[in-house]
Scaffold this motif. Structure first.
Motif, PDB file in Angstrom:
ATOM      1  N   THR A   8       0.833  -1.203   0.000  1.00 55.83           N
ATOM      2  CA  THR A   8       0.000   0.000   0.000  1.00 55.83           C
ATOM      3  C   THR A   8       0.866   1.251   0.000  1.00 55.83           C
ATOM      4  O   THR A   8       0.587   2.221  -0.717  1.00 55.83           O
ATOM      5  N   SER A   9       1.912   1.227   0.795  1.00 55.92           N
ATOM      6  CA  SER A   9       2.810   2.376   0.869  1.00 55.92           C
ATOM      7  C   SER A   9       3.475   2.625  -0.491  1.00 55.92           C
ATOM      8  O   SER A   9       3.585   3.777  -0.941  1.00 55.92           O
ATOM      9  N   ALA A  10       3.887   1.555  -1.169  1.00 55.46           N
ATOM     10  CA  ALA A  10       4.515   1.704  -2.488  1.00 55.46           C
ATOM     11  C   ALA A  10       3.524   2.284  -3.496  1.00 55.46           C
ATOM     12  O   ALA A  10       3.865   3.190  -4.272  1.00 55.46           O
ATOM     13  N   LYS A  11       2.290   1.783  -3.486  1.00 59.58           N
ATOM     14  CA  LYS A  11       1.272   2.297  -4.405  1.00 59.58           C
ATOM     15  C   LYS A  11       0.956   3.762  -4.123  1.00 59.58           C
ATOM     16  O   LYS A  11       0.770   4.552  -5.051  1.00 59.58           O
ATOM     17  N   MET A  12       0.909   4.122  -2.853  1.00 57.11           N
ATOM     18  CA  MET A  12       0.633   5.518  -2.492  1.00 57.11           C
ATOM     19  C   MET A  12       1.754   6.429  -2.991  1.00 57.11           C
ATOM     20  O   MET A  12       1.488   7.538  -3.480  1.00 57.11           O
ATOM     21  N   SER A  13       2.984   5.987  -2.880  1.00 53.25           N
ATOM     22  CA  SER A  13       4.088   6.829  -3.356  1.00 53.25           C
ATOM     23  C   SER A  13       4.027   6.994  -4.875  1.00 53.25           C
ATOM     24  O   SER A  13       4.313   8.078  -5.397  1.00 53.25           O
ATOM     25  N   ILE A  14       3.621   5.933  -5.592  1.00 50.93           N
ATOM     26  CA  ILE A  14       3.465   6.045  -7.054  1.00 50.93           C
ATOM     27  C   ILE A  14       2.352   7.033  -7.387  1.00 50.93           C
ATOM     28  O   ILE A  14       2.503   7.883  -8.281  1.00 50.93           O
ATOM     29  N   ILE A  15       1.242   6.955  -6.679  1.00 48.26           N
ATOM     30  CA  ILE A  15       0.111   7.875  -6.923  1.00 48.26           C
ATOM     31  C   ILE A  15       0.532   9.313  -6.644  1.00 48.26           C
ATOM     32  O   ILE A  15       0.224  10.225  -7.428  1.00 48.26           O
ATOM     33  N   LEU A  16       1.253   9.540  -5.553  1.00 45.77           N
ATOM     34  CA  LEU A  16       1.717  10.899  -5.235  1.00 45.77           C
ATOM     35  C   LEU A  16       2.683  11.418  -6.299  1.00 45.77           C
ATOM     36  O   LEU A  16       2.629  12.598  -6.672  1.00 45.77           O
ATOM     37  N   GLU A  17       3.552  10.543  -6.795  1.00 50.43           N
ATOM     38  CA  GLU A  17       4.489  10.948  -7.838  1.00 50.43           C
ATOM     39  C   GLU A  17       3.741  11.332  -9.114  1.00 50.43           C
ATOM     40  O   GLU A  17       4.031  12.371  -9.740  1.00 50.43           O
ATOM     41  N   ASN A  18       2.745  10.527  -9.487  1.00 49.67           N
ATOM     42  CA  ASN A  18       1.931  10.862 -10.670  1.00 49.67           C
ATOM     43  C   ASN A  18       1.191  12.178 -10.467  1.00 49.67           C
ATOM     44  O   ASN A  18       1.061  12.982 -11.401  1.00 49.67           O
ATOM     45  N   TYR A  19       0.695  12.406  -9.287  1.00 50.22           N
ATOM     46  CA  TYR A  19      -0.010  13.655  -8.977  1.00 50.22           C
ATOM     47  C   TYR A  19       0.929  14.846  -9.167  1.00 50.22           C
ATOM     48  O   TYR A  19       0.573  15.841  -9.812  1.00 50.22           O
ATOM     49  N   LYS A  20       2.132  14.715  -8.625  1.00 49.36           N
ATOM     50  CA  LYS A  20       3.089  15.830  -8.738  1.00 49.36           C
ATOM     51  C   LYS A  20       3.468  16.092 -10.198  1.00 49.36           C
ATOM     52  O   LYS A  20       3.611  17.244 -10.607  1.00 49.36           O
ATOM     53  N   GLN A  21       3.614  15.026 -10.988  1.00 48.48           N
ATOM     54  CA  GLN A  21       4.015  15.189 -12.387  1.00 48.48           C
ATOM     55  C   GLN A  21       2.900  15.794 -13.242  1.00 48.48           C
ATOM     56  O   GLN A  21       3.165  16.593 -14.137  1.00 48.48           O
ATOM     57  N   ASN A  22       1.656  15.430 -12.986  1.00 49.56           N
ATOM     58  CA  ASN A  22       0.560  15.831 -13.871  1.00 49.56           C
ATOM     59  C   ASN A  22      -0.267  17.002 -13.352  1.00 49.56           C
ATOM     60  O   ASN A  22      -1.190  17.444 -14.033  1.00 49.56           O
ATOM     61  N   ARG A  23       0.034  17.504 -12.201  1.00 47.50           N
ATOM     62  CA  ARG A  23      -0.765  18.553 -11.581  1.00 47.50           C
ATOM     63  C   ARG A  23      -0.830  19.821 -12.441  1.00 47.50           C
ATOM     64  O   ARG A  23      -1.899  20.355 -12.703  1.00 47.50           O
ATOM     65  N   GLU A  24       0.304  20.301 -12.892  1.00 46.19           N
ATOM     66  CA  GLU A  24       0.346  21.544 -13.663  1.00 46.19           C
ATOM     67  C   GLU A  24      -0.417  21.408 -14.983  1.00 46.19           C
ATOM     68  O   GLU A  24      -1.168  22.295 -15.367  1.00 46.19           O
ATOM     69  N   LYS A  25      -0.234  20.298 -15.670  1.00 46.71           N
ATOM     70  CA  LYS A  25      -0.912  20.103 -16.950  1.00 46.71           C
ATOM     71  C   LYS A  25      -2.428  20.059 -16.768  1.00 46.71           C
ATOM     72  O   LYS A  25      -3.180  20.649 -17.542  1.00 46.71           O
ATOM     73  N   VAL A  26      -2.881  19.352 -15.725  1.00 48.14           N
ATOM     74  CA  VAL A  26      -4.321  19.253 -15.464  1.00 48.14           C
ATOM     75  C   VAL A  26      -4.879  20.632 -15.142  1.00 48.14           C
ATOM     76  O   VAL A  26      -5.959  21.004 -15.635  1.00 48.14           O
ATOM     77  N   LEU A  27      -4.177  21.412 -14.329  1.00 51.09           N
ATOM     78  CA  LEU A  27      -4.639  22.767 -14.011  1.00 51.09           C
ATOM     79  C   LEU A  27      -4.708  23.639 -15.268  1.00 51.09           C
ATOM     80  O   LEU A  27      -5.670  24.396 -15.462  1.00 51.09           O
ATOM     81  N   GLU A  28      -3.705  23.544 -16.131  1.00 52.53           N
ATOM     82  CA  GLU A  28      -3.717  24.311 -17.378  1.00 52.53           C
ATOM     83  C   GLU A  28      -4.909  23.924 -18.248  1.00 52.53           C
ATOM     84  O   GLU A  28      -5.606  24.809 -18.785  1.00 52.53           O
ATOM     85  N   ASP A  29      -5.127  22.625 -18.413  1.00 56.84           N
ATOM     86  CA  ASP A  29      -6.244  22.164 -19.232  1.00 56.84           C
ATOM     87  C   ASP A  29      -7.572  22.632 -18.656  1.00 56.84           C
ATOM     88  O   ASP A  29      -8.460  23.085 -19.387  1.00 56.84           O
TER      89      ASP A  29
END
Length: 118
Positions: free
Chosen positions: A77-98
């Motif tokens: 669970t901890s590993a999956k959460m870290s992957i989700i947080l990493e994806n969030y950090k990477q895609n946050r700006e693009k999603v906000l722009e869109d």
């Protein structure tokens, strides 16, 4: 007559001795039964303790393996959460722009079903 009386006395004494022997035999029998019962209780208690010990060992083994499963799930669970947080950090700006472009960039058009009466 004296011999009849003596014979009766001997019979009474023999009957008395037989009754005493029967009573003594019953006492011995009761003592043996009591001793056998105590030995059986001790054996039962020993067997119960042995089975309880085996059960606790199996229970500890089962709970130990269950505990390791729990730890494994926590790690996963901890590993999956870290992957989700990493994806969030990477895609946050693009999603906000869109999202902002969809909200702010309005292109007014007339709907195809709108009819102008005239």
């Amino acid at each position: 007559m004296a011999s009849q009386s003596a014979g009766i006395q001997q019979l009474l004494q023999a009957e008395k001795r037989a009754a005493e022997r029967v009573a003594e035999a019953r006492k011995r029998k009761n003592r043996r039964l009591k001793q056998a019962k105590e030995e059986a209780q001790a054996e039962i208690e020993q067997y119960r303790l042995q089975r309880e010990k085996e059960f606790k060992a199996k229970e500890a083994a089962a709970l130990g393996s269950h505990g390791s499963c729990s730890e494994e799930m926590e790690k996963e669970t901890s590993a999956k959460m870290s992957i989700i947080l990493e994806n969030y950090k990477q895609n946050r700006e693009k999603v906000l722009e869109d999202l902002l472009s969809f909200v702010c960039d309005i292109k007014p058009e007339i709907h195809v079903n709108y009819r102008i009466n005239g």
